[in-house]
Design a protein around this motif. Structure first.
Motif, PDB file in Angstrom:
ATOM      1  N   MET A   1      61.693  30.765  15.389  1.00  0.00           N
ATOM      2  CA  MET A   1      62.345  29.832  16.190  1.00  0.00           C
ATOM      3  C   MET A   1      61.126  29.095  16.909  1.00  0.00           C
ATOM      4  N   SER A   2      60.918  27.853  16.794  1.00  0.00           N
ATOM      5  CA  SER A   2      60.042  27.225  17.060  1.00  0.00           C
ATOM      6  C   SER A   2      59.922  27.049  18.780  1.00  0.00           C
ATOM      7  N   GLN A   3      58.718  26.905  19.225  1.00  0.00           N
ATOM      8  CA  GLN A   3      58.499  27.123  20.534  1.00  0.00           C
ATOM      9  C   GLN A   3      58.721  25.737  21.210  1.00  0.00           C
ATOM     10  N   PRO A   4      59.570  25.626  22.252  1.00  0.00           N
ATOM     11  CA  PRO A   4      59.695  24.387  22.709  1.00  0.00           C
ATOM     12  C   PRO A   4      58.581  23.792  23.655  1.00  0.00           C
ATOM     13  N   ARG A  14      68.248  21.998  35.197  1.00  0.00           N
ATOM     14  CA  ARG A  14      67.931  23.607  35.266  1.00  0.00           C
ATOM     15  C   ARG A  14      66.749  24.049  35.788  1.00  0.00           C
ATOM     16  N   PHE A  15      65.455  23.390  35.414  1.00  0.00           N
ATOM     17  CA  PHE A  15      64.422  23.404  35.732  1.00  0.00           C
ATOM     18  C   PHE A  15      63.457  22.712  36.793  1.00  0.00           C
ATOM     19  N   ALA A  16      63.428  21.345  36.514  1.00  0.00           N
ATOM     20  CA  ALA A  16      62.844  20.322  37.395  1.00  0.00           C
ATOM     21  C   ALA A  16      63.019  20.449  39.068  1.00  0.00           C
ATOM     22  N   PRO A  17      63.959  20.660  39.098  1.00  0.00           N
ATOM     23  CA  PRO A  17      64.370  20.742  40.826  1.00  0.00           C
ATOM     24  C   PRO A  17      63.731  22.014  41.434  1.00  0.00           C
ATOM     25  N   PHE A  18      63.850  23.116  40.831  1.00  0.00           N
ATOM     26  CA  PHE A  18      63.177  24.428  41.011  1.00  0.00           C
ATOM     27  C   PHE A  18      61.815  24.241  41.142  1.00  0.00           C
ATOM     28  N   PHE A  19      61.243  23.783  39.872  1.00  0.00           N
ATOM     29  CA  PHE A  19      59.885  23.525  39.780  1.00  0.00           C
ATOM     30  C   PHE A  19      59.158  22.792  41.352  1.00  0.00           C
ATOM     31  N   TRP A  20      59.929  21.485  41.425  1.00  0.00           N
ATOM     32  CA  TRP A  20      59.282  20.612  42.698  1.00  0.00           C
ATOM     33  C   TRP A  20      59.625  21.439  44.021  1.00  0.00           C
ATOM     34  N   THR A  21      60.541  21.843  44.052  1.00  0.00           N
ATOM     35  CA  THR A  21      60.827  23.039  45.193  1.00  0.00           C
ATOM     36  C   THR A  21      59.575  23.837  45.361  1.00  0.00           C
ATOM     37  N   GLN A  22      59.155  24.636  44.538  1.00  0.00           N
ATOM     38  CA  GLN A  22      57.983  25.456  44.459  1.00  0.00           C
ATOM     39  C   GLN A  22      56.781  24.624  44.874  1.00  0.00           C
ATOM     40  N   PHE A  23      56.609  23.456  44.094  1.00  0.00           N
ATOM     41  CA  PHE A  23      55.400  22.807  44.273  1.00  0.00           C
ATOM     42  C   PHE A  23      55.167  22.428  45.686  1.00  0.00           C
ATOM     43  N   GLU A 143      61.723  29.814  25.985  1.00  0.00           N
ATOM     44  CA  GLU A 143      61.111  29.023  27.049  1.00  0.00           C
ATOM     45  C   GLU A 143      60.433  29.729  27.955  1.00  0.00           C
ATOM     46  N   LEU A 144      60.698  31.172  28.427  1.00  0.00           N
ATOM     47  CA  LEU A 144      60.213  31.690  29.813  1.00  0.00           C
ATOM     48  C   LEU A 144      58.833  31.625  29.779  1.00  0.00           C
ATOM     49  N   THR A 145      58.023  32.057  28.645  1.00  0.00           N
ATOM     50  CA  THR A 145      56.737  31.875  29.145  1.00  0.00           C
ATOM     51  C   THR A 145      56.137  30.489  29.243  1.00  0.00           C
ATOM     52  N   GLY A 146      56.820  29.607  28.592  1.00  0.00           N
ATOM     53  CA  GLY A 146      56.277  28.205  28.969  1.00  0.00           C
ATOM     54  C   GLY A 146      56.834  27.918  30.675  1.00  0.00           C
ATOM     55  N   GLY A 147      58.009  28.223  30.992  1.00  0.00           N
ATOM     56  CA  GLY A 147      58.432  27.902  32.029  1.00  0.00           C
ATOM     57  C   GLY A 147      57.454  28.494  33.247  1.00  0.00           C
ATOM     58  N   ASN A 148      57.244  29.850  32.842  1.00  0.00           N
ATOM     59  CA  ASN A 148      56.337  30.683  33.862  1.00  0.00           C
ATOM     60  C   ASN A 148      54.986  30.125  34.126  1.00  0.00           C
ATOM     61  N   GLY A 149      54.497  29.565  33.015  1.00  0.00           N
ATOM     62  CA  GLY A 149      53.276  29.012  32.878  1.00  0.00           C
ATOM     63  C   GLY A 149      53.234  27.565  33.744  1.00  0.00           C
ATOM     64  N   MET A 150      54.353  26.837  33.557  1.00  0.00           N
ATOM     65  CA  MET A 150      54.689  25.726  34.088  1.00  0.00           C
ATOM     66  C   MET A 150      54.586  25.803  35.643  1.00  0.00           C
ATOM     67  N   VAL A 151      55.182  26.791  36.092  1.00  0.00           N
ATOM     68  CA  VAL A 151      55.351  27.181  37.556  1.00  0.00           C
ATOM     69  C   VAL A 151      53.826  27.674  38.132  1.00  0.00           C
ATOM     70  N   GLU A 152      53.367  28.514  37.568  1.00  0.00           N
ATOM     71  CA  GLU A 152      51.883  28.792  37.959  1.00  0.00           C
ATOM     72  C   GLU A 152      51.188  27.736  38.202  1.00  0.00           C
ATOM     73  N   MET A 153      51.048  27.092  36.896  1.00  0.00           N
ATOM     74  CA  MET A 153      50.302  25.595  36.913  1.00  0.00           C
ATOM     75  C   MET A 153      50.508  24.648  38.186  1.00  0.00           C
ATOM     76  N   GLY A 154      51.690  24.480  38.243  1.00  0.00           N
ATOM     77  CA  GLY A 154      52.225  23.630  39.415  1.00  0.00           C
ATOM     78  C   GLY A 154      51.817  24.285  40.879  1.00  0.00           C
ATOM     79  N   THR A 155      51.795  25.694  40.767  1.00  0.00           N
ATOM     80  CA  THR A 155      51.642  26.201  42.189  1.00  0.00           C
ATOM     81  C   THR A 155      50.133  26.022  42.520  1.00  0.00           C
TER      82      THR A 155
END
Length: 212
Positions: A1-4, A14-23, A143-155
């Motif tokens: 399966m290709s990585q998104p 499903r992700f953006a509001p959560f990301f910006w809330t954390q940010f 998507e979990l690894t990329g999602g976690n990376g995005m949250v950590e980057m945003g933080t």
């Protein structure tokens, strides 16, 4: 399966509001905390009369205390409660805390400001476990690894920007602390608005008994 492409998640509800809330939450922590540290260090006579050499360490220690005492309980709450409701509760709490902090800044009330440091630490403690419980419910396995990376980057970006903004605001002559108070409230309100868009996230274990 290709990585998104993980950046594509920022376009999805499903992700953006959560990301910006954390940010915005991480940024607000550091706007206030850094500004207060600067005041307590370089204007100690007006802001608590702390030893300038230890002011930063004391403020940092007070901020970390809730993580020591409440992290385990916060993890249980993240499992027991519906997560979007818990997120909104935490963001409502942030607004109340920032209003109290604003009173502390306007009145140079050191007790309110130190209480604010502790309560913002509690705010972060409550939110921390939610972000790790939320993503597995809304992201696919690949998507979990990329999602976690995005949250950590945003933080970390939010920490950097919050520190810079806090320092710039508090440096404004005469009324820097007032600007910090106002901006912190605005950021808290923006975070709450974004949190209202976080989708429903069912409790992992509603029957869990909370051990205080």
């Amino acid at each position: 399966m290709s990585q998104p492409n993980q950046f594509a998640l920022l376009k999805q509800k499903r992700f953006a509001p959560f990301f910006w809330t954390q940010f915005f939450g991480a940024g607000n922590d550091n706007i206030f905390k850094f500004a207060f540290t600067v005041l307590a260090t370089y204007h100690a006579a007006e802001w608590g009369n702390l030893d300038p050499k230890s002011a930063g360490a004391i403020i940092g220690g007070v901020f970390i205390l809730p993580f020591v005492f409440f992290s385990a309980t916060s993890g249980q709450l993240a499992d027991k409660l519906e997560k979007s409701s818990l997120i909104r509760f935490v963001k409502n709490l942030e607004i109340v805390i920032m209003l109290a902090i604003a009173v502390g800044f306007f009145n140079k009330n050191i007790y309110l400001l130190f209480s604010g440091v502790f309560l913002m630490g509690l705010h972060s403690t409550l939110f921390g476990p939610v972000k790790y419980a939320y993503m597995p419910q809304h992201l696919r396995e690949n998507e979990l690894t990329g999602g976690n990376g995005m949250v950590e980057m945003g933080t970390f970006v939010a920490i950097l920007l919050g520190t810079m903004l806090g320092g710039a605001l508090v440096a404004i002559p005469e009324s820097g602390a007032h600007y910090v108070a106002i901006v912190s409230i605005i950021v808290a309100v923006i975070g709450r608005v974004v949190a209202g868009m976080v989708p429903h996230s069912p409790a992992s274990d509603p029957s869990l008994k909370i051990n205080w």
